[in-house]
Design an enzyme around this catalytic site. Structure first.
Site, PDB file in Angstrom:
ATOM      1  N   GLU A  48       1.784  -7.710  -0.893  1.00  0.00           N
ATOM      2  CA  GLU A  48       1.336  -6.374  -1.297  1.00  0.00           C
ATOM      3  C   GLU A  48       1.778  -6.051  -2.721  1.00  0.00           C
ATOM      4  O   GLU A  48       2.648  -6.718  -3.291  1.00  0.00           O
ATOM      5  CB  GLU A  48       1.878  -5.314  -0.341  1.00  0.00           C
ATOM      6  CG  GLU A  48       3.387  -5.150  -0.397  1.00  0.00           C
ATOM      7  CD  GLU A  48       3.840  -3.802   0.139  1.00  0.00           C
ATOM      8  OE1 GLU A  48       3.562  -2.804  -0.556  1.00  0.00           O
ATOM      9  OE2 GLU A  48       4.476  -3.758   1.199  1.00  0.00           O
ATOM     10  N   LYS A  85      12.475   1.341   8.195  1.00  0.00           N
ATOM     11  CA  LYS A  85      13.660   2.040   7.701  1.00  0.00           C
ATOM     12  C   LYS A  85      14.198   3.020   8.743  1.00  0.00           C
ATOM     13  O   LYS A  85      13.456   3.545   9.566  1.00  0.00           O
ATOM     14  CB  LYS A  85      13.331   2.769   6.394  1.00  0.00           C
ATOM     15  CG  LYS A  85      12.903   1.821   5.278  1.00  0.00           C
ATOM     16  CD  LYS A  85      12.519   2.576   4.032  1.00  0.00           C
ATOM     17  CE  LYS A  85      12.018   1.610   2.972  1.00  0.00           C
ATOM     18  NZ  LYS A  85      10.730   0.971   3.354  1.00  0.00           N
TER      19      LYS A  85
END
Length: 305
Positions: A25, A160
């Site tokens: 990405e 996260k």
């Protein structure tokens, strides 16, 4: 006419020959790392893939054209200071293409564009997920919905800690996305090797992962999540992590930050307040994921030969 995908010649040749290709990405480069370091990491990621025996395909949209694999000049443009690229999730690809805009692709859009190009392996840093309070806000990353629909394997270091990890895993289960722990029975939490939540399946080498992925693809079109914990030597100290997370959550609340703006604001706080520790961790985990994705892609290509 709407421009179609533009494949780098090397990527197109590898796909035509059945050689392994690993998608990468661009949002991590344009929005996740500071100028200078981002270009260095971009080059290192592509080198890791090449050294492992595959072809790298960094994905971005430049001047309205979705690019599957970037030239050196295009990679420099994505990483340039002041490039001010849009952050493009899958919903944003149409507008960006139609309006001739330039942007960096997130996990969702990279996975979808990779799949459209015929690339089934994608290495990134962390996956998006269900945000805290989503029962009221409906704030759920598009990454999860895309994984439910495209046959792309995403290699990442979990999500996260700011996210609702239990809910994220539940959504993945609901959408028939297998979650594989690489040499672990616990789901990683990006900077930390464990979130405290179990993964339903464990694989211990690239061959096992390739076998599972190939079998899954034979039965459904949903993706696969291969969760690879951050290397042990690069794991962030938990006390430091928890302090930074608490500060980051308060920062998000005080600024009213939500949606796609959460990750860049939180990352910026971690990078600044940790004195660079989180940058080192981020770099280590994404390089590790690229290495693993390459090994699995090579194994898959060998199985198909």
């Amino acid at each position: 006419m709407t421009p179609q995908l533009s494949l780098h010649e090397e990527v197109a040749s590898a796909l035509a020959d059945g050689d392994p290709v690993v998608a990468l990405e661009s949002t991590i480069l344009s929005h996740g790392l500071p100028p200078g370091r981002n270009l260095d990491v971009a080059k290192r990621l592509e080198r890791v893939v090449r050294d492992g025996g595959a072809v790298p395909a960094t994905i971005a949209v430049l001047d309205g054209v979705p690019l599957i694999g970037l030239t050196g000049e295009q990679l420099e443009r994505v990483c340039a200071p002041g490039a001010d690229l849009d952050k493009l999730s899958l919903r944003d690809i149409g507008p960006a293409v139609g309006l001739g805009r330039s942007g960096a692709t997130t996990v969702a859009s990279t996975a979808a564009l990779a799949a459209a190009a015929g690339i089934g392996m994608f290495a990134t840093g962390g996956l998006g997920g269900v945000h805290m309070g989503a029962a009221q806000s409906w704030d759920v990353s598009a990454d999860l919905g895309v994984l439910a629909k495209v046959p792309t394997t995403v290699v990442c270091s979990g999500v996260k800690s700011v996210l609702d990890i239990a809910a994220t895993l539940e959504v993945l289960e609901t959408n028939s996305v297998p979650v594989l722990g690489y040499r672990t029975g616990e789901f990683p939490a990006f900077y930390l090797r464990s979130s405290g939540f179990e993964v339903p399946w464990r694989v211990d080498d690239a061959a096992q992962a390739a076998s599972v992925i190939a079998a899954h693809r034979a039965h459904t079109n949903s993706g696969v999540l291969l969760a690879n914990p951050i290397p042990e030597a690069s794991e962030m100290d938990k006390e430091l992590h928890d302090r930074l997370l608490a500060e980051g959550l308060e920062l998000l609340r005080s600024r009213g930050v939500h949606g796609s703006d959460v990750t860049p604001v939180l990352l910026e706080h971690f990078h600044t307040a940790s004195g660079g520790v989180s940058l080192d961790a981020n770099e280590a985990l994404v390089l590790s994921n690229a290495e693993l994705a390459t090994a699995v892609a090579v194994a898959l290509a060998g199985n198909a030969a």
